[in-house]
Design a protein around this motif. Structure first.
Motif, mmCIF file in Angstrom:
data_model
loop_
_atom_site.group_PDB
_atom_site.id
_atom_site.type_symbol
_atom_site.label_atom_id
_atom_site.label_comp_id
_atom_site.label_asym_id
_atom_site.label_seq_id
_atom_site.Cartn_x
_atom_site.Cartn_y
_atom_site.Cartn_z
ATOM 1 N N HIS A 26 -10.587 16.287 -118.719
ATOM 2 C CA HIS A 26 -11.879 15.622 -118.596
ATOM 3 C C HIS A 26 -13.066 16.556 -118.800
ATOM 4 O O HIS A 26 -14.185 16.089 -119.033
ATOM 5 C CB HIS A 26 -11.986 14.960 -117.219
ATOM 6 C CG HIS A 26 -10.862 14.024 -116.925
ATOM 7 N ND1 HIS A 26 -10.301 13.892 -115.672
ATOM 8 C CD2 HIS A 26 -10.164 13.181 -117.733
ATOM 9 C CE1 HIS A 26 -9.327 13.009 -115.714
ATOM 10 N NE2 HIS A 26 -9.216 12.560 -116.956
ATOM 11 N N GLY A 27 -12.854 17.853 -118.697
ATOM 12 C CA GLY A 27 -13.958 18.798 -118.847
ATOM 13 C C GLY A 27 -14.919 18.744 -117.673
ATOM 14 O O GLY A 27 -14.588 18.259 -116.586
ATOM 15 N N LEU A 28 -16.122 19.239 -117.882
ATOM 16 C CA LEU A 28 -17.114 19.279 -116.811
ATOM 17 C C LEU A 28 -17.542 17.871 -116.434
ATOM 18 O O LEU A 28 -17.797 17.033 -117.300
ATOM 19 C CB LEU A 28 -18.333 20.092 -117.242
ATOM 20 C CG LEU A 28 -18.106 21.574 -117.562
ATOM 21 C CD1 LEU A 28 -19.446 22.251 -117.817
ATOM 22 C CD2 LEU A 28 -17.373 22.275 -116.435
ATOM 23 N N THR A 29 -17.635 17.622 -115.162
ATOM 24 C CA THR A 29 -18.096 16.335 -114.645
ATOM 25 C C THR A 29 -19.390 16.542 -113.866
ATOM 26 O O THR A 29 -19.847 17.678 -113.666
ATOM 27 C CB THR A 29 -17.053 15.718 -113.709
ATOM 28 O OG1 THR A 29 -16.902 16.586 -112.553
ATOM 29 C CG2 THR A 29 -15.708 15.565 -114.410
ATOM 30 N N GLU A 30 -19.963 15.439 -113.408
ATOM 31 C CA GLU A 30 -21.178 15.533 -112.586
ATOM 32 C C GLU A 30 -20.919 16.369 -111.352
ATOM 33 O O GLU A 30 -21.754 17.185 -110.953
ATOM 34 C CB GLU A 30 -21.629 14.133 -112.186
ATOM 35 C CG GLU A 30 -22.860 14.118 -111.277
ATOM 36 C CD GLU A 30 -23.284 12.717 -110.889
ATOM 37 O OE1 GLU A 30 -23.776 12.547 -109.760
ATOM 38 O OE2 GLU A 30 -23.131 11.805 -111.725
ATOM 39 N N GLN A 31 -19.724 16.208 -110.732
ATOM 40 C CA GLN A 31 -19.412 16.972 -109.537
ATOM 41 C C GLN A 31 -19.204 18.449 -109.841
ATOM 42 O O GLN A 31 -19.542 19.315 -109.029
ATOM 43 C CB GLN A 31 -18.172 16.406 -108.841
ATOM 44 C CG GLN A 31 -18.469 15.261 -107.902
ATOM 45 C CD GLN A 31 -19.425 15.656 -106.795
ATOM 46 O OE1 GLN A 31 -20.650 15.657 -106.983
ATOM 47 N NE2 GLN A 31 -18.899 15.997 -105.639
ATOM 48 N N SER A 32 -18.656 18.774 -111.009
ATOM 49 C CA SER A 32 -18.511 20.181 -111.386
ATOM 50 C C SER A 32 -19.881 20.852 -111.403
ATOM 51 O O SER A 32 -20.057 21.953 -110.875
ATOM 52 C CB SER A 32 -17.869 20.299 -112.778
ATOM 53 O OG SER A 32 -16.668 19.593 -112.867
ATOM 54 N N ARG A 33 -20.832 20.181 -112.035
ATOM 55 C CA ARG A 33 -22.190 20.730 -112.116
ATOM 56 C C ARG A 33 -22.847 20.773 -110.748
ATOM 57 O O ARG A 33 -23.544 21.730 -110.400
ATOM 58 C CB ARG A 33 -23.025 19.902 -113.091
ATOM 59 C CG ARG A 33 -22.562 20.017 -114.544
ATOM 60 C CD ARG A 33 -23.443 19.187 -115.464
ATOM 61 N NE ARG A 33 -23.120 19.426 -116.864
ATOM 62 C CZ ARG A 33 -22.172 18.789 -117.529
ATOM 63 N NH1 ARG A 33 -21.441 17.859 -116.919
ATOM 64 N NH2 ARG A 33 -21.934 19.059 -118.794
ATOM 65 N N ARG A 34 -22.621 19.719 -109.961
ATOM 66 C CA ARG A 34 -23.204 19.669 -108.616
ATOM 67 C C ARG A 34 -22.739 20.865 -107.783
ATOM 68 O O ARG A 34 -23.534 21.535 -107.130
ATOM 69 C CB ARG A 34 -22.805 18.362 -107.929
ATOM 70 C CG ARG A 34 -23.336 18.206 -106.490
ATOM 71 C CD ARG A 34 -22.793 16.927 -105.866
ATOM 72 N NE ARG A 34 -23.257 15.763 -106.586
ATOM 73 C CZ ARG A 34 -24.397 15.127 -106.331
ATOM 74 N NH1 ARG A 34 -25.176 15.549 -105.352
ATOM 75 N NH2 ARG A 34 -24.745 14.075 -107.019
ATOM 76 N N HIS A 35 -21.454 21.136 -107.811
ATOM 77 C CA HIS A 35 -20.928 22.225 -106.992
ATOM 78 C C HIS A 35 -21.372 23.587 -107.515
ATOM 79 O O HIS A 35 -21.596 24.516 -106.732
ATOM 80 C CB HIS A 35 -19.400 22.141 -106.926
ATOM 81 C CG HIS A 35 -18.907 20.997 -106.087
ATOM 82 N ND1 HIS A 35 -17.826 20.230 -106.427
ATOM 83 C CD2 HIS A 35 -19.387 20.481 -104.932
ATOM 84 C CE1 HIS A 35 -17.646 19.306 -105.498
ATOM 85 N NE2 HIS A 35 -18.580 19.437 -104.587
ATOM 86 N N ALA A 36 -21.529 23.731 -108.820
ATOM 87 C CA ALA A 36 -22.051 24.984 -109.370
ATOM 88 C C ALA A 36 -23.491 25.201 -108.930
ATOM 89 O O ALA A 36 -23.894 26.317 -108.583
ATOM 90 C CB ALA A 36 -21.960 24.979 -110.887
#
Length: 420
Positions: free
Chosen positions: A123-133
């Protein structure tokens, strides 16, 4: 005598990512393959997997221990786990993946030396991936690992990994992230988790555990300016003993050095530093000690001993980033709360809400309230001063929490940006 353990003997790290990206399986794999499970834990895991008819061990069961997690299939709290290898000891904070648990990510990462953000390779980067970063950047976590998981489900394809790593690197460049490392893994199979994988010969970097064992983490606490928030004053009149007790938040102190007392502004010399019945030649964060002073200064809980030069600000107004943690009510101007900063608790009023941060786009917009898990910049006015630094300069004296006066529940995490 200095009994402080080496700074690199313990690594605190938090795991984060979207739902079903494999955080619990990853932690289970780390524990299992590093041989950190007790015999009865392994036996229980084998029996549970056999009862369910699973062909292989369900390693996620090692961390998804809450009944609600088992029933709903989600992780709803911050679960802390300890394990160690021959090279290092670790404390893991397993944080939830759902957006509504952003506050738990803040809690888990606030004291972390490193954060692992998991991404599903499909799926690659998701909204949550960016949120946690973004949260890792706000919390100034020193190191970040992008673990691209489930590589076995994309046939261990190097182009898939490279594309995700490059996209994340471009996003991370906009954040205050100091060091980012990308590692391709399969938590279910164990590829590149503890042992390097033969399935990805194109990857010549370390396994995740090898990276965790070797990563250098700056000892921010012991190298910063001396700060000792006083918890209490220890007295033994029969021995004419009087010590200012507390946990050193940052920096170091030794007998003979001059310290400043806040709020009085008086200076004194350190006569001795006591720890567990012994006098230390030098003490540093995060040791808990009792400091004896040459002068008879009235010192109590909530006061601070610090280095005379570069002392913290005695602030009655704070500008800060806040993550609102209350589902009961939103944060609004005029709201009266308690601010707990180190050992000092004071009354506070929300003077202004300046903006709200959209954590997935990094855009800031106007706001008149902050709801559960929202992050924004606010101004707080305090009934009494707190002795603080900017969070960017000192994670220990730059952070605080907001408390509901009526319920005494923690309702906000505060990162100070400016103190006046």
């Amino acid at each position: 005598m200095d009994t402080f353990a080496p700074a690199d003997s313990l690594l605190r790290f938090a795991t984060a990512g979207a739902v079903d990206d494999g955080k619990s399986t990853l932690i289970g794999r780390l524990l299992h393959d590093s041989k950190s499970l007790l015999a009865d834990q392994l036996e229980q895991l084998e029996l549970a997997s056999a009862e369910r008819g699973d062909a292989q061990l369900d390693l996620a069961m090692l961390t998804d221990g809450l009944r609600a997690e088992r029933e709903q299939g989600i992780t709803i709290d911050v679960a802390h786990r300890y394990f160690e290898t021959a090279r290092r000891a670790f404390i893991i904070a397993d944080t939830p993946g759902h957006a509504q648990y952003t506050r738990n990510m803040v809690t888990g990462a606030s004291t972390a030396d490193l954060a692992i953000v998991l991404v599903d390779a499909r799926h690659g980067l998701t909204e949550q991936s960016r949120r946690h970063a973004v949260l890792a950047g706000l919390l100034r976590v020193p190191q970040l690992v992008l673990a691209v998981n489930k590589m076995d489900l994309v046939d261990f394809a190097e182009p898939v990994f490279r594309a995700i790593a490059e996209e994340f690197a471009a996003f991370a460049a906009r954040l205050d992230l100091r060091a980012v490392t990308a590692i391709p893994i399969s938590a279910l199979r164990g590829d590149n988790v503890v042992h390097r994988s033969a399935s990805m010969p194109w990857y010549d970097g370390p396994s995740l555990l090898e990276h965790l064992e070797a990563v250098e983490v700056a000892d921010e606490g012991s190298t910063g300016e001396f700060r000792l928030p006083v918890q209490c004053t220890l007295r033994a009149p029969e021995r004419d003993y009087r010590g200012c007790a507390g946990q050193i938040a940052s920096g170091a102190v030794a007998p003979g050095e001059e310290v400043l007392h806040l709020p009085s502004g008086m200076r004194s010399r350190v006569v001795a530093v006591d720890f567990a019945g012994n006098e230390l030649d030098r003490a540093r964060a995060p040791q808990s000690v009792a400091v004896r002073l040459a002068d008879d200064i009235d010192v109590g809980r909530g006061d601070m001993l610090c280095a005379p030069e570069n002392a913290p600000v005695a602030a009655e107004e704070l500008t800060a980033a806040v993550c609102w943690m209350s589902a009961r009510s939103a944060l609004e101007p005029g709201m009266r709360l308690l601010l707990k900063h180190t050992t000092r608790t004071v009354k506070a009023v929300v003077a202004e809400i300046r903006d709200r941060l959209e954590v997935t786009t990094l855009e800031r917009g106007p706001a008149d309230r902050l709801a559960l898990n929202e992050i924004g910049e606010i101004v707080l006015r305090l009934a009494q001063p707190v002795f603080c630094d900017a969070y960017a300069d000192n994670r220990f004296t730059g952070g605080a929490v907001l408390i509901d006066e009526s319920t005494h529940a923690t309702v906000g995490a505060v990162l100070i940006t400016e103190a006046r």
